[in-house]
Design a protein around this motif. Structure first.
Motif, mmCIF file in Angstrom:
data_model
loop_
_atom_site.group_PDB
_atom_site.id
_atom_site.type_symbol
_atom_site.label_atom_id
_atom_site.label_comp_id
_atom_site.label_asym_id
_atom_site.label_seq_id
_atom_site.Cartn_x
_atom_site.Cartn_y
_atom_site.Cartn_z
ATOM 1 N N SER A 15 0.857 -1.194 0.000
ATOM 2 C CA SER A 15 0.000 0.000 0.000
ATOM 3 C C SER A 15 0.888 1.236 0.000
ATOM 4 N N ARG A 17 -0.551 4.438 0.462
ATOM 5 C CA ARG A 17 -1.346 5.502 1.088
ATOM 6 C C ARG A 17 -0.593 6.112 2.269
ATOM 7 N N SER A 20 -0.730 4.486 5.937
ATOM 8 C CA SER A 20 -1.154 3.102 5.726
ATOM 9 C C SER A 20 -0.672 2.177 6.852
ATOM 10 N N LEU A 21 -1.408 1.079 7.028
ATOM 11 C CA LEU A 21 -1.009 0.084 8.040
ATOM 12 C C LEU A 21 0.148 -0.789 7.550
ATOM 13 N N GLY A 22 0.392 -0.757 6.231
ATOM 14 C CA GLY A 22 1.357 -1.679 5.632
ATOM 15 C C GLY A 22 2.722 -1.711 6.305
ATOM 16 N N PRO A 91 -2.935 -5.019 1.562
ATOM 17 C CA PRO A 91 -4.320 -4.826 2.016
ATOM 18 C C PRO A 91 -5.284 -5.302 0.935
ATOM 19 N N GLU A 92 -6.562 -5.212 1.266
ATOM 20 C CA GLU A 92 -7.608 -5.495 0.270
ATOM 21 C C GLU A 92 -8.326 -4.183 -0.010
ATOM 22 N N TYR A 93 -8.385 -3.823 -1.282
ATOM 23 C CA TYR A 93 -9.123 -2.632 -1.677
ATOM 24 C C TYR A 93 -10.256 -3.074 -2.600
ATOM 25 N N ASN A 94 -11.474 -2.838 -2.174
ATOM 26 C CA ASN A 94 -12.647 -3.163 -3.004
ATOM 27 C C ASN A 94 -12.587 -4.581 -3.560
ATOM 28 N N TYR A 95 -12.359 -5.500 -2.648
ATOM 29 C CA TYR A 95 -12.347 -6.942 -2.943
ATOM 30 C C TYR A 95 -11.189 -7.370 -3.853
ATOM 31 N N TYR A 122 -4.203 -8.248 5.006
ATOM 32 C CA TYR A 122 -4.965 -7.660 6.108
ATOM 33 C C TYR A 122 -6.156 -6.905 5.529
ATOM 34 N N GLY A 123 -7.190 -6.822 6.345
ATOM 35 C CA GLY A 123 -8.406 -6.141 5.901
ATOM 36 C C GLY A 123 -9.465 -6.258 6.977
ATOM 37 N N ASN A 124 -10.690 -5.970 6.579
ATOM 38 C CA ASN A 124 -11.773 -6.033 7.567
ATOM 39 C C ASN A 124 -12.298 -7.462 7.659
ATOM 40 N N ILE A 155 -8.171 -6.727 10.790
ATOM 41 C CA ILE A 155 -7.666 -5.504 11.450
ATOM 42 C C ILE A 155 -8.272 -5.345 12.849
HETATM 43 C C1 LIG Z 1 -9.809 2.252 -1.232
HETATM 44 C C2 LIG Z 1 -10.064 1.296 -0.101
HETATM 45 C C3 LIG Z 1 -10.821 0.168 -0.322
HETATM 46 C C4 LIG Z 1 -11.030 -0.760 0.706
HETATM 47 N N1 LIG Z 1 -11.689 -1.921 0.442
HETATM 48 C C5 LIG Z 1 -11.740 -2.890 1.371
HETATM 49 C C6 LIG Z 1 -12.245 -4.183 1.068
HETATM 50 O O1 LIG Z 1 -12.692 -4.453 -0.019
HETATM 51 N N2 LIG Z 1 -12.217 -5.127 2.007
HETATM 52 C C7 LIG Z 1 -11.725 -4.872 3.264
HETATM 53 O O2 LIG Z 1 -11.709 -5.789 4.095
HETATM 54 N N3 LIG Z 1 -11.231 -3.652 3.607
HETATM 55 C C8 LIG Z 1 -11.238 -2.674 2.683
HETATM 56 N N4 LIG Z 1 -10.712 -1.426 2.977
HETATM 57 C C9 LIG Z 1 -10.284 -1.178 4.352
HETATM 58 C C10 LIG Z 1 -8.819 -1.548 4.496
HETATM 59 O O3 LIG Z 1 -8.733 -2.931 4.780
HETATM 60 C C11 LIG Z 1 -8.153 -0.769 5.599
HETATM 61 O O4 LIG Z 1 -8.403 0.619 5.418
HETATM 62 C C12 LIG Z 1 -6.674 -0.986 5.581
HETATM 63 O O5 LIG Z 1 -6.062 -0.255 6.621
HETATM 64 C C13 LIG Z 1 -6.078 -0.550 4.253
HETATM 65 O O6 LIG Z 1 -4.729 -0.849 4.160
HETATM 66 P P1 LIG Z 1 -3.655 0.318 4.199
HETATM 67 O O7 LIG Z 1 -3.816 1.010 5.539
HETATM 68 O O8 LIG Z 1 -2.322 -0.368 4.127
HETATM 69 O O9 LIG Z 1 -3.922 1.213 3.062
HETATM 70 C C14 LIG Z 1 -10.520 -0.501 1.993
HETATM 71 C C15 LIG Z 1 -9.773 0.663 2.204
HETATM 72 C C16 LIG Z 1 -9.535 1.537 1.179
HETATM 73 C C17 LIG Z 1 -8.669 2.764 1.437
#
Ligand SMILES: Cc1cc2nc3c(=O)[nH]c(=O)nc-3n(C[C@H](O)[C@H](O)[C@H](O)COP(=O)(O)O)c2cc1C
Length: 365
Positions: A15, A17, A20-22, A91-95, A122-124, A155
């Motif tokens: 990531s 950003r 970011s948590l990365g 991370p996961e962004y929008n699946y 990592y993700g939700n 997370i």
């Molecule tokens: C653009 C965007 C899309 C995201 N989509 C998902 C998702 O599809 N599934 C999920 O579990 N978390 C999603 N998240 C939440 C991220 O898991 C969480 O924000 C995480 O900290 C992102 O990683 P980063 O901090 O390294 O950027 C999304 C976050 C962002 C910013």
């Protein structure tokens, strides 16, 4: 003390950003597995796509061409080429996977091939696992080999104040990813080595040659000890350097001689070394594994050694045991003549003929 070459594993934070948590997750991973990496002979090489700062793919040619014009592509290519495997912290962004990871993958071609790729996601709710599935699909197209061992951090459960909460389960999973990455990387090494080799139609199908370095000392020591047992039996003597040299001794001479190895499926099956002293070329340590003899490998390597020396030398020389009748027969059939014999060793030599440039035709009239 010399050891076999380390397995270099890139730990790639994906990531980009701000905030970011990365980085915290990559830091947890490398700290957790560092002691294991040392035990496994692996070298971790952390890299962040945020710091690499690749623009969106801006090369004219298809990456499979390997033709790169931009300095950032050349740098990325060198970094990926120089490692034996990857652990992606994503991370996961929008699946799916984050766009910078897809972009970084798209930039290159053969640099990825036959290297393992492990995932710390990592993700939700899904803990980033859909991002991993997405990446696996792309990775296999590039001949990356995705690993089964994985770390998936939710997370809400695993991150406290921006840092990974220590848990024996996650620590064990992290070690599992590294362990599998190193094992798979070593198993895939023969495929990486064979990439781009055009030598497949030699006397042993599927084999390839390459110039060896001190990192090959382990394999060379095994091959020469095994091959010179026959010499010892034929000549009734154990006082033969190839039987007695340590791995360190072999590493030392590998740095001083140009040594060509013939490899098949990750196994060193034959070798020869050369160097020149003035206009005289020395050929030595011609060896073929006992189960690979009789198919012309020794003759082929001998000719290659002569070809390697031809530009700088007028003459080539080699030595063998006075009772090594098979070796002597091979050398004679290739034009070598016995010069001298002393203390049970025969020294043979041969003039190298070179194709001289043809004289220009005399002017007519
Ligand atoms: C653009 C965007 C899309 C995201 N989509 C998902 C998702 O599809 N599934 C999920 O579990 N978390 C999603 N998240 C939440 C991220 O898991 C969480 O924000 C995480 O900290 C992102 O990683 P980063 O901090 O390294 O950027 C999304 C976050 C962002 C910013």
């Amino acid at each position: 003390m010399f050891t076999t070459s380390p397995t270099r594993v890139m730990v790639l934070t994906c990531s980009t950003r701000p905030g970011s948590l990365g980085p915290a997750i990559a830091d947890w991973f490398t700290t957790t597995v560092s002691p294991l990496a040392a035990r496994l002979g692996a070298r971790l090489q952390p890299l962040s796509l945020a710091e690499l700062a690749l623009p969106f793919l801006d090369e004219e040619e298809h990456p499979s061409s390997g033709i790169y014009r931009r300095p950032h592509t050349k740098r990325w290519s060198e970094l990926v080429d120089a490692v034996d495997g990857f652990i992606v912290v994503t991370p996961e962004y929008n699946y799916g996977m984050p766009a910078p990871l897809k972009n970084a993958l798209d930039y290159l071609g053969k640099e990825w091939a036959w290297k393992p790729m492990g995932f710390i996601s990592y993700g939700n709710t899904s803990a980033g696992t859909r991002s991993v599935q997405h990446t696996k699909e792309v990775a296999t197209t590039l001949r990356l080999v995705p690993l089964g061992a994985t770390v998936a951090l939710r997370i809400h459960d695993a991150i406290v104040d921006g840092r990974v909460r220590r848990s024996p389960r996650h620590d064990a999973a992290a070690e599992g990813v590294l362990r599998e990455a190193v094992r798979v990387s070593r198993a895939l090494r023969p495929l990486r080595e064979a990439l781009g080799q055009d030598d497949a139609e030699g006397p042993v199908p599927g084999s390839h040659t390459r110039v060896m370095t001190p990192d090959d000392a382990g394999e060379v020591t095994v091959l020469q000890r095994c091959c010179w047992v026959d010499e010892a039996l034929d000549n009734d003597s154990l006082a033969l350097a190839p039987l007695r040299e340590s791995v360190d001794d072999v590493a030392r001479w590998l740095s001083q001689w140009r040594t060509t190895g013939l490899w098949r499926d990750g196994r060193l099956i034959a070798m020869v070394r050369v160097r020149h002293e003035g206009r005289t070329g020395r050929i030595g340590r011609l060896a073929v594994a006992p189960d690979m003899r009789g198919v012309g490998i020794g003759r082929r390597l001998l000719r290659r050694a002569e070809a390697d020396l031809a530009a700088e030398c007028d003459r080539v020389e080699l030595s063998t045991g006075a009772k090594s009748t098979r070796n002597i027969a091979l050398y004679r059939s290739e034009g070598f003549v016995i010069d001298t014999e002393e203390d049970g060793v025969v020294h043979l030599g041969k003039a190298l003929t070179r194709d001289l440039p043809t004289e220009p035709a005399p002017p007519v009239g």
